[in-house]
Design a protein around this motif. Sequence first.
Motif, mmCIF file in Angstrom:
data_model
loop_
_atom_site.group_PDB
_atom_site.id
_atom_site.type_symbol
_atom_site.label_atom_id
_atom_site.label_comp_id
_atom_site.label_asym_id
_atom_site.label_seq_id
_atom_site.Cartn_x
_atom_site.Cartn_y
_atom_site.Cartn_z
ATOM 1 N N MET A 11 1.023 -1.218 0.179
ATOM 2 C CA MET A 11 -0.104 -0.155 -0.060
ATOM 3 C C MET A 11 0.733 1.144 -0.087
ATOM 4 S SD MET A 11 -3.172 -0.677 -0.383
ATOM 5 C CE MET A 11 -3.651 0.949 -0.007
ATOM 6 N N LYS A 12 1.939 1.182 0.829
ATOM 7 C CA LYS A 12 2.878 2.336 0.704
ATOM 8 C C LYS A 12 3.546 2.714 -0.487
ATOM 9 C CE LYS A 12 6.724 4.286 3.371
ATOM 10 N NZ LYS A 12 7.481 4.674 1.924
ATOM 11 N N LEU A 25 -4.093 9.149 -3.855
ATOM 12 C CA LEU A 25 -4.755 7.810 -3.304
ATOM 13 C C LEU A 25 -6.093 8.272 -2.209
ATOM 14 C CD1 LEU A 25 -5.333 4.826 -3.223
ATOM 15 C CD2 LEU A 25 -3.215 4.671 -1.794
ATOM 16 N N ASN A 26 -6.847 8.186 -2.475
ATOM 17 C CA ASN A 26 -7.913 8.354 -1.227
ATOM 18 C C ASN A 26 -7.853 7.182 -0.189
ATOM 19 O OD1 ASN A 26 -10.196 9.058 0.158
ATOM 20 N ND2 ASN A 26 -11.472 9.750 -1.694
ATOM 21 N N GLU A 27 -7.359 7.600 0.873
ATOM 22 C CA GLU A 27 -7.100 6.423 1.701
ATOM 23 C C GLU A 27 -8.331 6.369 2.684
ATOM 24 O OE1 GLU A 27 -4.130 8.018 4.599
ATOM 25 O OE2 GLU A 27 -2.441 7.880 3.194
ATOM 26 N N THR A 30 -9.884 3.578 0.709
ATOM 27 C CA THR A 30 -8.999 2.235 0.573
ATOM 28 C C THR A 30 -9.331 1.381 1.809
ATOM 29 O OG1 THR A 30 -7.575 3.699 -0.698
ATOM 30 C CG2 THR A 30 -6.746 1.776 0.565
ATOM 31 N N GLN A 31 -9.707 0.125 1.627
ATOM 32 C CA GLN A 31 -10.146 -0.685 2.820
ATOM 33 C C GLN A 31 -8.814 -1.857 2.697
ATOM 34 O OE1 GLN A 31 -14.044 -1.386 1.337
ATOM 35 N NE2 GLN A 31 -14.806 -0.317 3.165
ATOM 36 N N HIS A 32 -8.616 -2.242 4.060
ATOM 37 C CA HIS A 32 -7.811 -3.420 4.339
ATOM 38 C C HIS A 32 -8.496 -4.525 4.576
ATOM 39 C CE1 HIS A 32 -4.225 -4.777 6.815
ATOM 40 N NE2 HIS A 32 -3.962 -5.474 5.613
ATOM 41 N N LEU A 33 -8.204 -5.759 3.975
ATOM 42 C CA LEU A 33 -8.996 -6.928 4.213
ATOM 43 C C LEU A 33 -7.778 -8.086 4.211
ATOM 44 C CD1 LEU A 33 -11.748 -8.115 5.002
ATOM 45 C CD2 LEU A 33 -12.186 -8.662 2.375
#
Length: 227
Positions: A11-12, A25-27, A30-33
């Motif tokens: 992601m970075k 990048l619209n944080e 942005t979802q983390h799964l």
Amino acid sequence: EFCISHSETIMKTAADWFRANAYLLNEQKTQHLVFCNNYNFKTKNNFGSVKFLGIRLDVNLTWSSHIEDVSSRLSRVIFLLRNLNNFITPVYARSAYFSFFQSVFRYGLIFWGNCSRIREILILQKKAVRILANANFLEHCKPLFIKLEVLTVINLFIYDVLLYTLNNMNNYNLVSTIHNHNTRNNKNIQVPYTRLSKAVNSHMITGMKIYNTSSPEDRLPVKSLFL
């Protein structure tokens, strides 16, 4: 922990690429799964489920979240069909069913149609069919499906996975490639070994098994199924 650390690094890297190419990048969107077979697995800032291209995915790939989303949408359509049925002809009511009801659960059905909660969608579909047929809420639905020429959600899943298999026959090995004996199963697909239940229930493996259990005359073309 390695997967979490690796995903954060990716992601970075992605955020750096966006900035370098004058993008943002619209944080917040942005979802983390992290997918895991462990139902008690929890991570910091890890969403329980996310929606990706209209399909909701949960951390254990049980499809429960997606079924709940689809069920909620279908319930609203049932209310719409019940009201429309008083003002339009059966032909238009049937068209409304395909446009507003079947199109909802048909999207991505090939991926989640083999989950354990598919019966919940079938129950809602039966309600819709009874409305179209002006039938009693306890009336047996099989004759109504046949009369209206409507496939159940389970039938549609079978149709979709079988059609997927037929369209990808070039990617499969037949039993006849293993030996030269003229056995009755030599035209069947050689189903690869899979250990995890998620893989066993996938559309690819399920499609191969359905293809192998169908009779040769039913394979081309795919026929409508009324169960």
